[in-house]
Design a protein around this motif. Structure first.
Motif, PDB file in Angstrom:
ATOM      1  N   MET A   1     140.470  48.670  80.386  1.00  0.00           N
ATOM      2  CA  MET A   1     139.067  49.048  80.522  1.00  0.00           C
ATOM      3  C   MET A   1     137.723  49.870  79.726  1.00  0.00           C
ATOM      4  N   LYS A   2     136.977  48.814  79.959  1.00  0.00           N
ATOM      5  CA  LYS A   2     136.068  48.311  78.487  1.00  0.00           C
ATOM      6  C   LYS A   2     134.115  48.875  79.569  1.00  0.00           C
ATOM      7  N   LYS A   3     133.732  49.349  79.265  1.00  0.00           N
ATOM      8  CA  LYS A   3     132.280  49.412  79.823  1.00  0.00           C
ATOM      9  C   LYS A   3     131.361  48.232  79.192  1.00  0.00           C
ATOM     10  N   THR A   5     127.182  47.085  80.377  1.00  0.00           N
ATOM     11  CA  THR A   5     125.903  47.772  81.181  1.00  0.00           C
ATOM     12  C   THR A   5     125.095  46.253  81.795  1.00  0.00           C
ATOM     13  N   THR A  14     126.408  50.313  84.955  1.00  0.00           N
ATOM     14  CA  THR A  14     127.066  50.715  84.557  1.00  0.00           C
ATOM     15  C   THR A  14     128.180  50.407  84.599  1.00  0.00           C
ATOM     16  N   GLU A  16     132.317  50.249  84.583  1.00  0.00           N
ATOM     17  CA  GLU A  16     134.012  50.286  83.858  1.00  0.00           C
ATOM     18  C   GLU A  16     134.722  49.150  84.518  1.00  0.00           C
ATOM     19  N   ALA A  17     135.398  48.304  83.639  1.00  0.00           N
ATOM     20  CA  ALA A  17     136.570  46.949  84.268  1.00  0.00           C
ATOM     21  C   ALA A  17     136.929  45.850  82.746  1.00  0.00           C
ATOM     22  N   ASP A  18     137.815  45.424  83.368  1.00  0.00           N
ATOM     23  CA  ASP A  18     138.464  44.631  82.377  1.00  0.00           C
ATOM     24  C   ASP A  18     137.375  43.529  82.218  1.00  0.00           C
ATOM     25  N   GLU A  19     137.189  43.480  81.197  1.00  0.00           N
ATOM     26  CA  GLU A  19     136.805  42.738  80.448  1.00  0.00           C
ATOM     27  C   GLU A  19     136.252  41.396  80.675  1.00  0.00           C
ATOM     28  N   SER A  65     132.126  40.382  80.387  1.00  0.00           N
ATOM     29  CA  SER A  65     132.168  40.097  78.981  1.00  0.00           C
ATOM     30  C   SER A  65     131.016  39.623  77.875  1.00  0.00           C
TER      31      SER A  65
END
Length: 152
Positions: A1-3, A5, A14, A16-19, A65
């Motif tokens: 998981m990435k952050k 914004t 902001t 946090e989720a899968d790209e 993303s």
């Protein structure tokens, strides 16, 4: 998981989720913005329409993303008090029956009027052809768009 914004309705969020998570699910499940609807999941029905930099797009097809530094507007952000000319016309013309597709319809109509303030019937038909209304209120949708255009 990435952050990530995201700029949604003029505010940074902001998450946090899968790209590869589609924007639709970020809006509905992560940010609790339920106005954007899930319809088909393949970009064919228009229920999930939002604006990306002012252009109507299908949020079910946009991975988060790809959305950095983009301006995203949902139905909740179209007008602070729900008084956008298209929203007012929708009420005046009594467009909605079940109402499920209406946020996507309204977002598409608002994008149309932004790019073409005085659309012909053919322009409306062509632009709105990607938005499906299961109740078949297409005539009222067209009337509401024409009314909103006349008041701009």
């Amino acid at each position: 998981m990435k952050k990530f914004t995201l700029r949604i309705n003029k505010k940074p969020h902001t998450v946090e989720a899968d790209e590869n998570m589609p924007l639709l699910w970020v809006l509905r499940d992560v940010l609790d913005l339920k106005g954007t609807k899930y319809g088909c999941g393949v970009g064919s029905c228009g229920a999930c329409t939002v604006h990306l930099n002012g252009i109507a797009v299908r949020s079910c097809q946009l991975p988060i993303s790809a959305l950095a530094n983009q301006n995203i507007t949902t139905i909740e952000g179209l007008a602070e008090k729900g008084d956008h000319p298209v929203q007012k016309a929708w009420l005046d013309v009594d467009v909605a029956q079940c109402g499920y597709c209406q946020s996507g319809q309204i977002m598409s109509a608002a994008a149309l009027l932004k790019s073409n303030p005085n659309p012909s019937e053919e322009d409306i038909d062509n632009f709105m052809s990607g938005n499906i209304c299961r109740c078949g209120t297409y005539t009222r949708i067209k009337n509401a768009i024409q009314q909103a255009a006349a008041k701009k």
